[in-house]
Design a protein around this motif. Structure first.
Motif, mmCIF file in Angstrom:
data_model
loop_
_atom_site.group_PDB
_atom_site.id
_atom_site.type_symbol
_atom_site.label_atom_id
_atom_site.label_comp_id
_atom_site.label_asym_id
_atom_site.label_seq_id
_atom_site.Cartn_x
_atom_site.Cartn_y
_atom_site.Cartn_z
ATOM 1 N N LYS A 73 0.808 -1.223 0.000
ATOM 2 C CA LYS A 73 0.000 0.000 0.000
ATOM 3 C C LYS A 73 0.842 1.274 0.000
ATOM 4 C CE LYS A 73 -0.411 0.090 5.062
ATOM 5 N NZ LYS A 73 -1.340 0.002 6.216
ATOM 6 N N ASP A 74 2.131 1.129 0.239
ATOM 7 C CA ASP A 74 3.056 2.275 0.251
ATOM 8 C C ASP A 74 3.907 2.252 -1.023
ATOM 9 O OD1 ASP A 74 4.905 4.255 0.729
ATOM 10 O OD2 ASP A 74 5.985 3.135 2.279
ATOM 11 N N PRO A 75 3.521 3.028 -2.039
ATOM 12 C CA PRO A 75 4.269 2.995 -3.301
ATOM 13 C C PRO A 75 5.582 3.765 -3.267
ATOM 14 C CG PRO A 75 2.530 4.618 -3.450
ATOM 15 C CD PRO A 75 2.386 3.955 -2.095
ATOM 16 N N TYR A 111 16.846 10.061 -8.978
ATOM 17 C CA TYR A 111 15.580 10.779 -8.910
ATOM 18 C C TYR A 111 14.645 10.326 -10.020
ATOM 19 C CZ TYR A 111 17.386 13.966 -5.368
ATOM 20 O OH TYR A 111 17.882 14.487 -4.202
ATOM 21 N N ILE A 112 13.547 9.669 -9.626
ATOM 22 C CA ILE A 112 12.611 9.180 -10.647
ATOM 23 C C ILE A 112 11.685 10.287 -11.149
ATOM 24 C CG2 ILE A 112 12.702 6.809 -9.828
ATOM 25 C CD1 ILE A 112 10.066 7.219 -8.404
ATOM 26 N N THR A 113 11.875 11.511 -10.632
ATOM 27 C CA THR A 113 11.168 12.676 -11.169
ATOM 28 C C THR A 113 12.039 13.404 -12.183
ATOM 29 O OG1 THR A 113 11.935 13.838 -9.174
ATOM 30 C CG2 THR A 113 9.652 13.062 -9.193
ATOM 31 N N ASN A 114 13.259 12.940 -12.389
ATOM 32 C CA ASN A 114 14.172 13.505 -13.383
ATOM 33 C C ASN A 114 14.159 12.592 -14.605
ATOM 34 O OD1 ASN A 114 16.756 13.685 -14.861
ATOM 35 N ND2 ASN A 114 17.280 15.228 -13.335
ATOM 36 N N PRO A 115 13.815 13.116 -15.797
ATOM 37 C CA PRO A 115 13.705 12.255 -16.989
ATOM 38 C C PRO A 115 14.972 11.442 -17.266
ATOM 39 C CG PRO A 115 12.822 14.430 -17.449
ATOM 40 C CD PRO A 115 13.486 14.513 -16.106
ATOM 41 N N HIS A 116 16.143 12.070 -17.115
ATOM 42 C CA HIS A 116 17.395 11.358 -17.378
ATOM 43 C C HIS A 116 17.634 10.266 -16.342
ATOM 44 C CE1 HIS A 116 21.541 10.457 -18.335
ATOM 45 N NE2 HIS A 116 21.887 10.746 -17.091
ATOM 46 N N ASP A 117 17.511 10.633 -15.076
ATOM 47 C CA ASP A 117 17.710 9.645 -14.007
ATOM 48 C C ASP A 117 16.758 8.462 -14.170
ATOM 49 O OD1 ASP A 117 19.519 11.451 -12.985
ATOM 50 O OD2 ASP A 117 18.824 11.253 -10.922
ATOM 51 N N LEU A 118 15.488 8.758 -14.460
ATOM 52 C CA LEU A 118 14.491 7.693 -14.577
ATOM 53 C C LEU A 118 14.844 6.722 -15.693
ATOM 54 C CD1 LEU A 118 11.813 6.454 -13.690
ATOM 55 C CD2 LEU A 118 10.641 8.001 -15.273
ATOM 56 N N LEU A 166 7.903 10.147 -12.976
ATOM 57 C CA LEU A 166 7.330 10.418 -14.284
ATOM 58 C C LEU A 166 6.719 9.142 -14.856
ATOM 59 C CD1 LEU A 166 10.278 12.561 -15.716
ATOM 60 C CD2 LEU A 166 8.172 13.383 -14.639
ATOM 61 N N ASN A 167 5.719 9.311 -15.700
ATOM 62 C CA ASN A 167 5.021 8.179 -16.327
ATOM 63 C C ASN A 167 4.388 7.259 -15.289
ATOM 64 O OD1 ASN A 167 5.977 9.115 -18.865
ATOM 65 N ND2 ASN A 167 7.905 8.000 -18.539
ATOM 66 N N ASN A 168 4.103 7.820 -14.101
ATOM 67 C CA ASN A 168 3.448 7.064 -13.031
ATOM 68 C C ASN A 168 4.264 5.845 -12.583
ATOM 69 O OD1 ASN A 168 1.152 7.202 -11.333
ATOM 70 N ND2 ASN A 168 0.239 5.437 -12.369
ATOM 71 N N ILE A 169 5.586 5.980 -12.617
ATOM 72 C CA ILE A 169 6.473 4.909 -12.162
ATOM 73 C C ILE A 169 6.550 4.947 -10.640
ATOM 74 C CG2 ILE A 169 8.837 4.033 -12.175
ATOM 75 C CD1 ILE A 169 7.359 3.625 -14.794
ATOM 76 N N TYR A 170 6.331 3.805 -9.999
ATOM 77 C CA TYR A 170 6.377 3.721 -8.549
ATOM 78 C C TYR A 170 7.792 3.390 -8.073
ATOM 79 C CZ TYR A 170 1.236 3.584 -8.295
ATOM 80 O OH TYR A 170 -0.103 3.883 -8.377
ATOM 81 N N GLU A 171 8.199 4.113 -7.033
ATOM 82 C CA GLU A 171 9.504 3.848 -6.437
ATOM 83 C C GLU A 171 9.635 2.400 -5.983
ATOM 84 O OE1 GLU A 171 12.180 5.196 -2.520
ATOM 85 O OE2 GLU A 171 10.247 6.172 -2.934
ATOM 86 N N LYS A 172 8.597 1.842 -5.373
ATOM 87 C CA LYS A 172 8.669 0.486 -4.826
ATOM 88 C C LYS A 172 9.025 -0.548 -5.887
ATOM 89 C CE LYS A 172 3.751 -0.696 -5.366
ATOM 90 N NZ LYS A 172 2.536 -1.213 -4.694
ATOM 91 N N ASP A 173 8.566 -0.328 -7.125
ATOM 92 C CA ASP A 173 8.818 -1.296 -8.191
ATOM 93 C C ASP A 173 10.273 -1.260 -8.654
ATOM 94 O OD1 ASP A 173 6.158 -2.131 -8.167
ATOM 95 O OD2 ASP A 173 5.556 -0.589 -9.595
ATOM 96 N N VAL A 174 10.827 -0.059 -8.787
ATOM 97 C CA VAL A 174 12.224 0.062 -9.214
ATOM 98 C C VAL A 174 13.151 -0.448 -8.111
ATOM 99 C CG1 VAL A 174 13.937 1.603 -10.240
ATOM 100 C CG2 VAL A 174 11.512 2.122 -10.491
ATOM 101 N N VAL A 175 12.776 -0.189 -6.872
ATOM 102 C CA VAL A 175 13.562 -0.666 -5.735
ATOM 103 C C VAL A 175 13.598 -2.189 -5.700
ATOM 104 C CG1 VAL A 175 13.522 -0.900 -3.224
ATOM 105 C CG2 VAL A 175 13.341 1.356 -4.244
#
Length: 384
Positions: free
Chosen positions: A222-224, A352-359, A229-238
């Motif tokens: 329940k904690d994403p 930073y997943i809010t930065n296009p390059h970083d993401l 950007l593009n509605n990418i969740y931190e929990k999934d990349v982690v």
């Protein structure tokens, strides 16, 4: 007509029942394994990015009927699924007996090639390691090597060494799990540039054997976490990053504990409790950052108290020299999960997943693998 209809239904029922039992019966001639890690993720495809369909626990038996690139296919709930092979132990023989070719070729090599060649030699320092077809953890496992085994070095690529096997073939091993095998000053002088270049960031024996590391994939369920950007969740990349980290730490011989092995919620208190219940040498919480200002970029290593600074410094050093994103250094912060953890601990924001390059960068396997390599080498340097 009624009898014919009943026969059709009966035949259909029999076929339906057999569909659950025949696949398992077909495994009788396949390899049998036992799960060696506390929890093993079961995935729909042979990939860390594939959907999670369940979990095995330590001691569970797994029958294999196919293998691809380090993944083993088995059945779960009557359906074909995949699990990572490096979490499995063959139940037929001991780990060394399960790979007789590797042991035999290594034992024969010194007799056939007693002299150190122009590229030098290395000796395995970890309890056991994989020999792969290429210089990365995504390459196929072709053999095994064990502590004390020595190999001639043919080439180096990043943190990997190409070695000669006794059967005339070659393979690649992680350089941070080896030591320089030169036996005299002249050999050391000739070998040093090649081997040291391959052993980037590892000033020790390169083994984490005997050390317990807790990896804490942030957020979940329940904690994403941060929403990029593009509605990418931190929990999934982690989660996918943690899979790479766990794999490389285990290849280095570490006993790895993971606070969550799937997409479910774990409280901060529970994460600290898990770590405190073991004789933990280091606690590492993995995260990805967000910020309203898009240009903000890079990796930050946070620590809580003075007792954590050495670990933070070591990890920051290897991260800054290994990953492609810029380092933002170490910073002290009062994160609850760090405050409540007894072992030396850090929380790493890996981009930073809010930065296009970083993401774009952090979602790649290459980046997540480099994060794993940096964390492994940083722990080797710190703990040894």
């Amino acid at each position: 007509m009624e009898k014919k209809t009943k026969k059709i239904y009966l035949l259909a029922a029999i076929l339906f029942i057999l569909s659950f039992f025949l696949p398992n019966a077909s495994l009788a001639n396949g390899d049998s394994y036992e799960v060696s890690s506390a929890v093993l993720n079961i995935r729909s495809e042979p990939s860390n990015d594939a959907s999670l369909v369940g979990q095995f626990t330590k001691g569970d038996k797994v029958n294999a009927f196919d293998e691809q690139h380090g993944w083993v296919q088995t059945y779960y709930g009557g359906e074909p699924v995949w699990v990572a092979k490096h979490h499995l132990i063959s139940t037929g023989d001991s780990s060394q007996e399960a790979a007789p070719a590797a042991e035999e070729t290594v034992n024969e090599e010194p007799a056939a090639e007693p002299a150190v060649n122009s590229s030098g030699s290395v000796t395995v320092s970890a309890d056991s390691i994989y020999v792969r077809s290429g210089p990365s953890t995504s390459d196929i496992i072709i053999s095994y090597a064990y502590q004390g085994d020595s190999f001639d070095v043919n080439a180096a690529s990043g943190d990997w060494i190409e070695i000669s096997l006794g059967n005339g073939e070659t393979g690649w091993i992680a350089s941070w799990l080896t030591t320089d095998g030169s036996s005299n000053e002249e050999a050391t002088e000739n070998t040093a540039p090649t081997v040291e270049a391959a052993q980037t960031q590892s000033s020790s024996s390169g083994s984490l054997s005997g050390h317990t590391i807790v990896i804490d994939p942030g957020h979940g369920g329940k904690d994403p976490g941060a929403i990029g950007l593009n509605n990418i969740y931190e929990k999934d990349v982690v989660t996918s990053t943690a899979d790479y980290v766990v794999q490389q730490l285990e290849e280095a011989g570490a006993n790895v504990i993971v606070t969550r092995n799937g997409d479910y919620f774990v409280s901060l208190d529970e994460r600290a409790r898990i770590s405190n219940s073991y004789n933990t040498d280091a606690f590492i919480s993995l995260h990805y950052d967000s910020f309203s200002a898009v240009p903000v970029s890079g990796v930050t290593t946070y620590y809580n108290s003075d007792s954590d600074t050495a670990l933070a410094s070591s990890l920051n050093s290897t991260l800054s020299s290994t990953v492609s994103l810029p380092s933002r250094g170490t910073q002290q912060a009062g994160y609850k999960v760090l405050e409540n953890t007894n072992a030396p601990s850090v929380l790493i924001e890996l981009g930073y997943i809010t930065n296009p390059h970083d993401l774009t960068v952090v979602q790649t396997g290459d980046y997540q693998s480099s994060v794993a390599r940096a964390i492994t080498n940083g722990l080797i340097n710190h703990l040894n």
